[in-house]
Write a protein that holds these residues in place. Structure first.
Motif, PDB file in Angstrom:
ATOM      1  N   ARG A   1      -8.342   9.872  -3.674  1.00  0.00           N
ATOM      2  CA  ARG A   1      -7.539  10.846  -4.564  1.00  0.00           C
ATOM      3  C   ARG A   1      -7.952  10.425  -5.806  1.00  0.00           C
ATOM      4  NH1 ARG A   1      -2.901  13.752  -2.085  1.00  0.00           N
ATOM      5  NH2 ARG A   1      -1.941  13.682  -4.105  1.00  0.00           N
ATOM      6  N   GLN A   2      -7.754   8.952  -6.283  1.00  0.00           N
ATOM      7  CA  GLN A   2      -8.108   8.655  -7.743  1.00  0.00           C
ATOM      8  C   GLN A   2      -9.499   9.139  -8.041  1.00  0.00           C
ATOM      9  OE1 GLN A   2      -6.064   7.344  -9.739  1.00  0.00           O
ATOM     10  NE2 GLN A   2      -4.406   6.819  -8.337  1.00  0.00           N
TER      11      GLN A   2
ATOM     12  N   ALA B   1      -2.724  -0.618   6.172  1.00  0.00           N
ATOM     13  CA  ALA B   1      -2.870  -0.644   4.608  1.00  0.00           C
ATOM     14  C   ALA B   1      -4.081  -0.266   4.183  1.00  0.00           C
ATOM     15  CB  ALA B   1      -2.757  -2.368   4.352  1.00  0.00           C
TER      16      ALA B   1
ATOM     17  N   ALA C   1       0.849  -1.150   0.133  1.00  0.00           N
ATOM     18  CA  ALA C   1       0.032   0.100  -0.153  1.00  0.00           C
ATOM     19  C   ALA C   1       0.844   1.278  -0.097  1.00  0.00           C
ATOM     20  CB  ALA C   1      -0.843   0.049   1.300  1.00  0.00           C
ATOM     21  N   LEU C   2       1.864   1.251   0.976  1.00  0.00           N
ATOM     22  CA  LEU C   2       2.736   2.399   0.883  1.00  0.00           C
ATOM     23  C   LEU C   2       3.528   2.610  -0.446  1.00  0.00           C
ATOM     24  CD1 LEU C   2       4.441   2.082   4.346  1.00  0.00           C
ATOM     25  CD2 LEU C   2       3.248   3.726   3.843  1.00  0.00           C
TER      26      LEU C   2
ATOM     27  N   ASP D   1       2.098   6.349  -6.895  1.00  0.00           N
ATOM     28  CA  ASP D   1       1.074   7.172  -7.586  1.00  0.00           C
ATOM     29  C   ASP D   1       1.615   8.604  -7.567  1.00  0.00           C
ATOM     30  OD1 ASP D   1      -0.830   5.371  -8.421  1.00  0.00           O
ATOM     31  OD2 ASP D   1      -2.329   5.750  -6.988  1.00  0.00           O
ATOM     32  N   GLU D   2       2.310   8.897  -6.512  1.00  0.00           N
ATOM     33  CA  GLU D   2       2.770  10.339  -6.229  1.00  0.00           C
ATOM     34  C   GLU D   2       3.960  10.682  -7.153  1.00  0.00           C
ATOM     35  OE1 GLU D   2       1.052  12.761  -4.452  1.00  0.00           O
ATOM     36  OE2 GLU D   2      -0.622  11.267  -4.410  1.00  0.00           O
TER      37      GLU D   2
ATOM     38  N   SER E   1       2.532   1.635  -3.338  1.00  0.00           N
ATOM     39  CA  SER E   1       1.650   1.959  -4.144  1.00  0.00           C
ATOM     40  C   SER E   1       1.269   3.402  -4.250  1.00  0.00           C
ATOM     41  CB  SER E   1       0.314   1.102  -4.117  1.00  0.00           C
ATOM     42  OG  SER E   1      -0.693   1.737  -4.859  1.00  0.00           O
ATOM     43  N   LEU E   2       0.935   4.028  -3.086  1.00  0.00           N
ATOM     44  CA  LEU E   2       0.828   5.362  -2.842  1.00  0.00           C
ATOM     45  C   LEU E   2       2.103   6.391  -3.393  1.00  0.00           C
ATOM     46  CD1 LEU E   2      -0.771   7.623  -1.466  1.00  0.00           C
ATOM     47  CD2 LEU E   2       0.188   7.336   0.666  1.00  0.00           C
TER      48      LEU E   2
ATOM     49  N   SER F   1       0.293  10.354 -10.524  1.00  0.00           N
ATOM     50  CA  SER F   1      -0.757   9.741 -11.414  1.00  0.00           C
ATOM     51  C   SER F   1      -2.077  10.528 -11.469  1.00  0.00           C
ATOM     52  CB  SER F   1      -0.987   8.283 -11.328  1.00  0.00           C
ATOM     53  OG  SER F   1      -1.171   8.077 -10.149  1.00  0.00           O
ATOM     54  N   SER F   2      -2.302  11.152 -10.314  1.00  0.00           N
ATOM     55  CA  SER F   2      -3.606  11.853 -10.054  1.00  0.00           C
ATOM     56  C   SER F   2      -3.690  13.061  -9.441  1.00  0.00           C
ATOM     57  CB  SER F   2      -4.488  10.956  -9.195  1.00  0.00           C
ATOM     58  OG  SER F   2      -3.883  10.846  -7.991  1.00  0.00           O
ATOM     59  N   ALA F   3      -4.391  13.799  -9.581  1.00  0.00           N
ATOM     60  CA  ALA F   3      -4.396  15.444  -9.226  1.00  0.00           C
ATOM     61  C   ALA F   3      -4.901  15.259  -7.586  1.00  0.00           C
ATOM     62  CB  ALA F   3      -5.419  16.172  -9.835  1.00  0.00           C
ATOM     63  N   GLY F   4      -4.280  16.048  -6.591  1.00  0.00           N
ATOM     64  CA  GLY F   4      -4.779  15.859  -5.234  1.00  0.00           C
ATOM     65  C   GLY F   4      -5.955  16.741  -5.111  1.00  0.00           C
TER      66      GLY F   4
ATOM     67  N   ARG G   1     -11.483  11.322  -6.649  1.00  0.00           N
ATOM     68  CA  ARG G   1     -11.616  12.883  -6.681  1.00  0.00           C
ATOM     69  C   ARG G   1     -11.018  13.199  -8.205  1.00  0.00           C
ATOM     70  NH1 ARG G   1      -9.702  12.636  -1.096  1.00  0.00           N
ATOM     71  NH2 ARG G   1     -11.797  12.419   0.079  1.00  0.00           N
ATOM     72  N   ALA G   2     -10.074  12.591  -8.462  1.00  0.00           N
ATOM     73  CA  ALA G   2      -9.367  12.989  -9.949  1.00  0.00           C
ATOM     74  C   ALA G   2     -10.567  12.771 -11.099  1.00  0.00           C
ATOM     75  CB  ALA G   2      -8.204  12.275 -10.008  1.00  0.00           C
TER      76      ALA G   2
ATOM     77  N   PRO H   1      -1.524   9.402   5.561  1.00  0.00           N
ATOM     78  CA  PRO H   1      -0.958   9.351   4.281  1.00  0.00           C
ATOM     79  C   PRO H   1      -0.436  10.642   3.835  1.00  0.00           C
ATOM     80  CG  PRO H   1      -2.950   8.266   4.136  1.00  0.00           C
ATOM     81  CD  PRO H   1      -2.977   8.604   5.678  1.00  0.00           C
ATOM     82  N   GLU H   2      -1.000  11.799   4.383  1.00  0.00           N
ATOM     83  CA  GLU H   2      -0.705  13.321   3.902  1.00  0.00           C
ATOM     84  C   GLU H   2       0.384  13.550   4.742  1.00  0.00           C
ATOM     85  OE1 GLU H   2      -4.010  15.912   4.565  1.00  0.00           O
ATOM     86  OE2 GLU H   2      -4.745  15.108   2.583  1.00  0.00           O
TER      87      GLU H   2
ATOM     88  N   TYR I   1      -7.105   6.320   0.870  1.00  0.00           N
ATOM     89  CA  TYR I   1      -6.452   7.456   1.021  1.00  0.00           C
ATOM     90  C   TYR I   1      -6.144   7.467  -0.611  1.00  0.00           C
ATOM     91  CZ  TYR I   1      -3.533  11.473   0.720  1.00  0.00           C
ATOM     92  OH  TYR I   1      -3.041  12.938   0.236  1.00  0.00           O
ATOM     93  N   GLN I   2      -5.446   6.630  -1.230  1.00  0.00           N
ATOM     94  CA  GLN I   2      -5.082   6.501  -2.550  1.00  0.00           C
ATOM     95  C   GLN I   2      -6.417   6.588  -3.485  1.00  0.00           C
ATOM     96  OE1 GLN I   2      -2.485   3.379  -2.913  1.00  0.00           O
ATOM     97  NE2 GLN I   2      -1.956   3.648  -5.031  1.00  0.00           N
TER      98      GLN I   2
ATOM     99  N   LEU J   1       3.360  11.849   3.114  1.00  0.00           N
ATOM    100  CA  LEU J   1       3.924  12.534   1.785  1.00  0.00           C
ATOM    101  C   LEU J   1       4.508  13.856   1.948  1.00  0.00           C
ATOM    102  CD1 LEU J   1       0.647  12.107  -0.405  1.00  0.00           C
ATOM    103  CD2 LEU J   1       2.906  10.730  -0.532  1.00  0.00           C
TER     104      LEU J   1
ATOM    105  N   ASN K   1      -6.146   2.191   5.300  1.00  0.00           N
ATOM    106  CA  ASN K   1      -6.373   3.439   5.329  1.00  0.00           C
ATOM    107  C   ASN K   1      -5.350   4.257   4.314  1.00  0.00           C
ATOM    108  OD1 ASN K   1      -6.513   5.896   6.855  1.00  0.00           O
ATOM    109  ND2 ASN K   1      -4.571   5.826   7.642  1.00  0.00           N
ATOM    110  N   ILE K   2      -4.217   3.543   3.952  1.00  0.00           N
ATOM    111  CA  ILE K   2      -3.245   4.427   2.863  1.00  0.00           C
ATOM    112  C   ILE K   2      -4.119   4.011   1.572  1.00  0.00           C
ATOM    113  CG2 ILE K   2      -1.129   3.934   1.484  1.00  0.00           C
ATOM    114  CD1 ILE K   2      -0.027   2.970   4.323  1.00  0.00           C
ATOM    115  N   THR K   3      -4.574   2.768   1.376  1.00  0.00           N
ATOM    116  CA  THR K   3      -5.248   2.321   0.070  1.00  0.00           C
ATOM    117  C   THR K   3      -6.619   3.388   0.052  1.00  0.00           C
ATOM    118  OG1 THR K   3      -4.412   0.065   0.425  1.00  0.00           O
ATOM    119  CG2 THR K   3      -6.327   0.454  -1.137  1.00  0.00           C
TER     120      THR K   3
END
Lengths: 127, 585
Positions: free
Chosen positions: B388-389, B378, A15-16, A22-23, A18-19, A124-127, B391-392, A106-107, B384-385, A110, B380-382
């Motif tokens: 974001r996706q 895990a 998950a980490l 993505d960033e 991947s995030l 890969s995506s807008a925040g 929302r995009a 997550p914030e 969040y990700q 980052l 939580n992070i997913t």
């Protein structure tokens, strides 16, 4: 430059990673301290190590000890990621650059990563 | 109180003592008065004797003169008889007068004169008789005419009168004194007898009172003895009596306890401590010592050996009982603790089971907390990700679903954290890492972080923080305390503002969170800080009821206190007081 995610729990590590990817960061998950040391010595540059403390084979403290012994690896900053309530104390005890308490916000992740690493690609995506 | 017979009251003893004293004084005074009275009567008699003796003597002198005159006129010897009788009597009388007046010099001087004149007068009488007897009547006549005899007689008469007058004065004085002494004697006797009578009446009253009291005491003793006998015979507890030679008696309960049949049992074959299991000998020795030193042995637990070799746990106590003999009699009570021990063992077993269950629960909470948190991390992070996706992509429905999912994940994480905290608190593993920090700054961070959520709940947050509320506390835990209080207030704020205040007072920091929401009933105010201490239904307000419990534990672990003031419908004010340095107040 890549980020090394040293985490024995596969789901969290993935998950980490991947995030972060993505960033726009290059993230490599490894399951323990020994694997992390091997990865660090493969010649590729690492901008940050996200280090879990409780792991099998080689835990966070042992890894940090070995890292500091190796002059080439010692400068790579380490941010401790732990569920332990005494995360800050742990981080201070091994001379880490920072700490993140699990479950990781997550914030804040980052924000910390942004201090030490630059993106390899655009998010890969807008925040 | 050995100075009076047993059973006699002190007031009776005093009354008897005083009466004897009074009697002694009365007898002494009476004795002295009687002696004085006798003495004075003797002096009165003495004076009368003196007067009688003077009168007798003077009368004898006159008799002698009468005899002389008869003889001189008649020449008949027969007329000399009174004269001769007086001559024979007077020397003895004169000696007696002198003896009677020996105590009175004035009278004695007169008596001397009287004696001399008497001798002179008698000598004159004798000479005239001699002259008459030889016929020298002229010389006799000349003597009589010369008046020599008459002068002597006049002088004697005068002295007689003087002596009698003086003695009568003395007699009158002695009579008066004697009368006074009689009156004093009678008065003293009357008063003394009156007092004696009064004392005797008092003694009679006190004896009667003492007897009544003794009767009551004896009745009370008999009643107490009857009660004790009843207690012994009731066989509720084992009772045995013993002296230095061994056991003298025991009730049925004791005999049954140690498995002895009364039939054929000889108590003298047993010693008081002869039933005790060997390993309790030291306790018996201590009991024996206490009995010797204080007369009472405090109850202690031991085991007795039954006749069949089995054991019985008992509570044993003993006391010396004064029965008047040389060897102290000891009364011992023995309570069978078999049932109590069984209950205790059962209680211990249940306690162990409960403790094991609590340990297992805490271990489960700890493991479950950790195990849940790992996938939640895990997730939580997913999430969040994913959010974001989504929302995009701009799909409103998907954004709403993702946002709600994020919130639920955050809630799950919070619940897992609470479970872990409860497990830490239960196992005493709530470790604190105190550091120097500013509580006001921390409050500002927390308020900023929760402001948006509070706004959504309709509660406006305001902060009043003094500068420099510095102390040594665990930063994360203080964050948790204020976050919990604010989260709690936000649940119940009912669209009204919430005020946070941080200040300091000497060595203490003060943090308050005040809302104006639904408030808390008095009876619920004690419960809200307890584990799962919810006061309103979970369907209406979310949460497991652990937040305030954890908050209180954290505050108390810092040496602080938390309290709530509230009335239904008038909101609630939570006040946290913290020593600036842990362990100080």
């Amino acid at each position: 430059m890549r980020i090394l995610v040293v985490e024995d729990d596969e789901a969290i590590a993935e998950a980490l990673a991947s995030l972060l990817e993505d960033e726009g960061y290059a993230a490599v998950p490894v399951p323990d301290g020994r694997a992390a040391l091997e990865k660090l010595r493969d010649g590729e540059k690492t901008c940050l190590i996200l280090l879990d403390m409780s792991m099998p084979v080689m835990n966070g403290w042992q890894f940090r000890e070995e890292q500091l012994k190796d002059a080439a690896l010692a400068p790579v900053p380490v941010v401790v990621c732990t569920a332990d309530h005494r995360a800050e104390e742990n981080a201070r005890s091994i001379g880490a650059a920072g700490w993140l308490r699990k479950p990781i916000d997550p914030e804040r992740l980052l924000e910390v990563v942004g201090k030490y690493c630059s993106r390899a690609s655009r998010p890969s995506s807008a925040g | 109180m050995g100075w009076r017979p047993p059973g006699m009251s002190s007031r009776l003893a005093v009354a008897i003592g005083v009466t004897f004293g009074a009697l002694l004084i009365l007898v002494s005074v009476t004795w002295l008065n009687a002696a004085q009275l006798i003495d004075e009567a003797q002096w009165v008699d003495h004076s009368k004797d003196v007067i009688g003796e003077i009168e007798g003597t003077f009368s004898a002198i006159k008799d002698a003169e009468t005899g002389q005159r008869g003889f001189l006129l008649t020449g008949e010897d027969v007329y000399l008889k009174p004269y001769q009788a007086a001559i024979a009597e007077l020397p003895r009388r004169l000696v007696r007068i002198a003896a009677l007046m020996a105590d009175n010099p004035a009278q004695l001087a007169r008596a001397d004169g009287f004696s001399r004149l008497t001798e002179e007068h008698l000598s004159q009488l004798a000479r005239s008789i001699e002259l008459a007897r030889v016929g020298r009547h002229d010389e006799v006549r000349a003597f009589l005419l010369s008046g020599g005899g008459r002068e002597t007689m006049d002088a004697l008469r005068k002295l007689d009168t003087e002596m009698k007058s003086a003695e009568r004065v003395l007699l009158a004085s002695r009579d008066r004194r004697s009368g006074k002494t009689v009156r004093t004697f009678l008065t003293t006797l009357a008063i003394g007898c009156g007092l004696l009578f009064a004392f005797l009446v008092l003694i009679w009253y006190l004896v009667r009172t003492d007897l009544a009291r003794r009767n009551r005491s004896e009745a009370a003793i008999r009643e107490r003895e009857a009660r004790i006998r009843h207690l012994i015979d009731a066989n509720l507890i084992g009772v045995l009596f013993s002296d230095d030679a061994g056991v003298t008696d025991a009730n049925e309960t004791f005999l049954s306890m140690v498995g002895i049949e009364r039939e054929g049992w000889n108590p003298r074959e047993h010693h008081l401590f002869g039933f005790t299991a060997p390993e309790f000998k030291a306790l018996d020795d201590n009991c024996e010592k206490e009995l010797r030193e204080t007369g009472t042995c405090r109850p202690y637990q031991k085991e007795l050996l039954r006749a069949d070799g089995t054991r019985v746990p008992v509570l044993f106590g003993a006391t010396n009982v004064n029965m008047g003999g040389d060897s102290p009699v000891r009364a011992s009570f023995v309570v069978d603790l078999s049932e109590l021990k069984r209950i205790e063992a059962e209680r211990d077993r249940l306690y162990e089971e409960a403790r094991d269950a609590v340990k297992a629960r805490d271990a489960f909470l700890s493991v479950a907390g950790h195990e849940i948190r790992t996938p939640l991390s895990a997730l939580n992070i997913t999430m969040y990700q994913l959010a974001r996706q989504v929302r995009a992509l701009g799909n409103e429905k998907a954004i709403d679903l993702a946002t709600r999912s994020e919130k639920q994940v955050a809630r799950l994480i919070r619940l897992a954290d609470e479970l872990l905290d409860v497990s830490r608190i239960s196992s005493g593993a709530l470790h604190l890492g105190p550091e120097e920090m500013d509580l006001g700054l921390l409050a500002r961070d927390v308020v900023e972080r929760l402001e948006e959520g509070a706004g959504r709940a309709g509660c406006k947050l305001t902060l009043h923080a003094s500068d420099g509320v510095i102390g040594f506390w665990d930063r994360l835990r203080m964050d948790q305390v204020l976050s919990n209080l604010l989260t709690n207030a936000m649940k119940f704020c009912a669209d009204s503002p919430i005020e946070v205040a941080v200040s300091s007072r000497g060595e203490t920091a003060l943090m308050t969170v005040t809302d104006h929401g639904i408030g808390i009933h008095d009876e619920d105010q004690r419960r809200i800080f307890e584990r799962f201490g919810r006061v309103v239904s979970g369907h209406t307000y979310p949460g497991m009821g652990l937040g305030l419990f954890i908050t209180r534990e954290i505050v108390e672990a810092h040496g602080g206190k938390i309290a709530v003031e509230s009335r239904p419908g008038a909101g609630a004010r939570f006040e946290v007081t913290l020593p600036r340095h842990m362990g100080r107040t």
